[in-house]
Every structure is written in C-alpha cells, then in structure tokens.
Design a protein around this motif. Structure first.
Motif, mmCIF file in Angstrom:
data_model
loop_
_atom_site.group_PDB
_atom_site.id
_atom_site.type_symbol
_atom_site.label_atom_id
_atom_site.label_comp_id
_atom_site.label_asym_id
_atom_site.label_seq_id
_atom_site.Cartn_x
_atom_site.Cartn_y
_atom_site.Cartn_z
ATOM 1 N N MET A 63 -9.122 -31.162 -23.383
ATOM 2 C CA MET A 63 -9.432 -29.549 -22.983
ATOM 3 C C MET A 63 -9.333 -29.070 -21.543
ATOM 4 N N SER A 64 -8.482 -27.894 -21.766
ATOM 5 C CA SER A 64 -8.148 -27.588 -20.627
ATOM 6 C C SER A 64 -9.100 -27.166 -19.980
ATOM 7 N N LYS A 65 -9.251 -26.977 -18.352
ATOM 8 C CA LYS A 65 -10.701 -26.651 -17.855
ATOM 9 C C LYS A 65 -9.553 -25.121 -17.685
ATOM 10 N N SER A 66 -11.177 -24.181 -17.567
ATOM 11 C CA SER A 66 -10.827 -23.235 -17.180
ATOM 12 C C SER A 66 -10.634 -22.754 -15.711
ATOM 13 N N LEU A 67 -9.978 -21.689 -15.485
ATOM 14 C CA LEU A 67 -9.620 -21.221 -14.270
ATOM 15 C C LEU A 67 -9.449 -19.361 -14.076
ATOM 16 N N LEU A 68 -10.422 -19.433 -12.829
ATOM 17 C CA LEU A 68 -10.730 -17.722 -12.093
ATOM 18 C C LEU A 68 -9.925 -17.921 -11.223
ATOM 19 N N ILE A 69 -8.841 -17.287 -11.300
ATOM 20 C CA ILE A 69 -8.207 -16.373 -9.620
ATOM 21 C C ILE A 69 -9.012 -15.576 -8.615
ATOM 22 N N ILE A 70 -9.058 -15.809 -7.743
ATOM 23 C CA ILE A 70 -9.921 -14.306 -6.871
ATOM 24 C C ILE A 70 -8.439 -13.495 -5.714
ATOM 25 N N SER A 71 -8.671 -12.513 -6.003
ATOM 26 C CA SER A 71 -7.269 -12.161 -5.203
ATOM 27 C C SER A 71 -7.625 -11.144 -4.470
ATOM 28 N N ARG A 72 -7.971 -11.311 -3.020
ATOM 29 C CA ARG A 72 -8.586 -10.950 -1.884
ATOM 30 C C ARG A 72 -7.796 -9.577 -1.263
ATOM 31 N N GLN A 73 -6.320 -10.384 -1.261
ATOM 32 C CA GLN A 73 -5.282 -9.320 0.123
ATOM 33 C C GLN A 73 -4.502 -8.337 -0.708
ATOM 34 N N ALA A 74 -4.481 -7.345 -0.277
ATOM 35 C CA ALA A 74 -3.441 -5.696 -0.766
ATOM 36 C C ALA A 74 -2.393 -6.470 -0.602
ATOM 37 N N PRO A 75 -1.466 -6.154 -1.586
ATOM 38 C CA PRO A 75 -0.124 -5.941 -2.306
ATOM 39 C C PRO A 75 0.847 -6.533 -1.445
ATOM 40 N N TRP A 76 0.742 -6.323 0.144
ATOM 41 C CA TRP A 76 2.029 -6.337 0.807
ATOM 42 C C TRP A 76 1.479 -6.855 2.375
ATOM 43 N N SER A 77 0.230 -7.638 2.272
ATOM 44 C CA SER A 77 -0.859 -7.150 3.207
ATOM 45 C C SER A 77 -0.021 -9.271 3.686
ATOM 46 N N GLY A 78 0.740 -9.818 3.082
ATOM 47 C CA GLY A 78 0.583 -11.052 2.392
ATOM 48 C C GLY A 78 1.414 -11.803 1.231
ATOM 49 N N ILE A 117 -7.515 -18.461 -18.249
ATOM 50 C CA ILE A 117 -7.207 -17.560 -16.971
ATOM 51 C C ILE A 117 -8.404 -16.675 -16.739
ATOM 52 N N GLY A 118 -9.075 -16.391 -15.790
ATOM 53 C CA GLY A 118 -9.367 -15.195 -15.512
ATOM 54 C C GLY A 118 -8.797 -14.540 -13.860
ATOM 55 N N LEU A 119 -8.745 -13.175 -13.709
ATOM 56 C CA LEU A 119 -8.152 -12.689 -12.601
ATOM 57 C C LEU A 119 -9.596 -11.787 -11.941
ATOM 58 N N LEU A 120 -9.673 -12.245 -11.126
ATOM 59 C CA LEU A 120 -10.613 -11.332 -9.970
ATOM 60 C C LEU A 120 -9.812 -10.590 -8.516
ATOM 61 N N PHE A 121 -10.410 -9.356 -8.954
ATOM 62 C CA PHE A 121 -9.652 -8.210 -8.411
ATOM 63 C C PHE A 121 -10.781 -8.475 -6.890
ATOM 64 N N LEU A 122 -10.605 -8.756 -5.501
ATOM 65 C CA LEU A 122 -11.673 -8.371 -5.097
ATOM 66 C C LEU A 122 -11.201 -7.485 -3.318
ATOM 67 N N ASP A 123 -12.333 -7.085 -2.584
ATOM 68 C CA ASP A 123 -11.947 -6.255 -1.730
ATOM 69 C C ASP A 123 -10.753 -5.736 -1.726
ATOM 70 N N ASP A 124 -9.493 -5.836 -0.605
ATOM 71 C CA ASP A 124 -8.208 -5.423 -0.717
ATOM 72 C C ASP A 124 -7.811 -5.749 -1.956
ATOM 73 N N GLY A 125 -7.509 -6.793 -2.358
ATOM 74 C CA GLY A 125 -7.004 -6.855 -3.622
ATOM 75 C C GLY A 125 -6.890 -6.291 -4.467
ATOM 76 N N VAL A 126 -8.595 -5.061 -4.686
ATOM 77 C CA VAL A 126 -7.907 -3.817 -5.764
ATOM 78 C C VAL A 126 -6.863 -2.900 -5.453
ATOM 79 N N PHE A 127 -6.573 -3.068 -3.981
ATOM 80 C CA PHE A 127 -5.363 -2.264 -3.602
ATOM 81 C C PHE A 127 -3.712 -2.759 -4.804
ATOM 82 N N GLN A 128 -3.981 -4.185 -5.649
ATOM 83 C CA GLN A 128 -2.888 -3.902 -6.405
ATOM 84 C C GLN A 128 -3.355 -3.129 -7.619
ATOM 85 N N LEU A 129 -3.950 -2.799 -7.974
ATOM 86 C CA LEU A 129 -4.601 -1.946 -8.986
ATOM 87 C C LEU A 129 -3.308 -0.585 -9.073
#
Length: 119
Positions: free
Chosen positions: A1-16, A36-48
C-alpha cells in the motif's frame, strides 16, 4: 500500500527553486498514483494568484504546472486561509480551486498524511 504524502509549498513562485520543486514532486507522485496532497502556506499562496507575469523576472510560468495537477491525480489541494487573507488574496484572484483551511484544520491535515515534505 502506498504511503500518503503531503507537500507543503511555502515559497513565492520566483523567490527560489522551492515552488517549482514542490509542483514537480506533486506531479511525479501523481504520475505514479501516490495519494498526494498539496498545501500552499505562507508566501506559497502567491503561486495561486492569477495573472502573473513571469517573463518580467525571466522565469517560466508555473500556471501550466498548477493546471496539470488534477490531470495527474493530485486533487487534494489546500491553502491556508490565514496566508491568503494576510496577502490579500480571495477566491476570485486564484487560478486554481483550493480548499481553504483555518489553523485548526491545518493541524488535522498534517495528521492525515503518512509523510510530509516542506519546500
């Protein structure tokens, strides 16, 4: 069984490289049918944010990668309600539908996944 993975993206689109790397990991995992789940947090929300002009900073647009997420089976998309609010972003300004989570729901979200990666 595959393990679930949450990716937290905290960086603005072009800060690195973190924003692009988070999307690449999500797309690769989705291609292999990992839960997989993807969470946009902090400046990561600017990607949206819609209407970005990456050419102004000589970068590629991440919008196509974001739009591809559901095609790769990555449909569990979340954003911190506080991060969105603090950065003045509302649903009409987002290029992708995400589930807004308050701080309490963020804690519960972390508990639902077997592994968490923060970029």
């Amino acid at each position: 069984m595959s393990k679930s993975l949450l990716i937290i993206s905290r960086q603005a689109p072009w800060s690195g490289p973190g924003a692009r790397e988070a999307l690449d990991i999500a797309l690769a995992g989705g291609a292999f049918d990992l839960p997989i789940g993807l969470l946009f947090l902090d400046d990561g929300v600017f990607q949206l944010a819609a209407g970005q002009q990456p050419g102004a900073v000589q970068q590629k647009d991440l919008g196509a990668n974001l739009q591809a997420l559901p095609l790769f089976g990555v449909e569990a998309l979340y954003a911190s309600a506080r991060s969105l609010s603090e950065r003045g972003l509302d649903d009409a300004q987002l290029q992708l539908a995400v589930q807004r989570l308050d701080d309490g729901a963020l804690t519960s979200l972390l508990d639902r996944y077997d592994q968490v990666i923060t970029l």
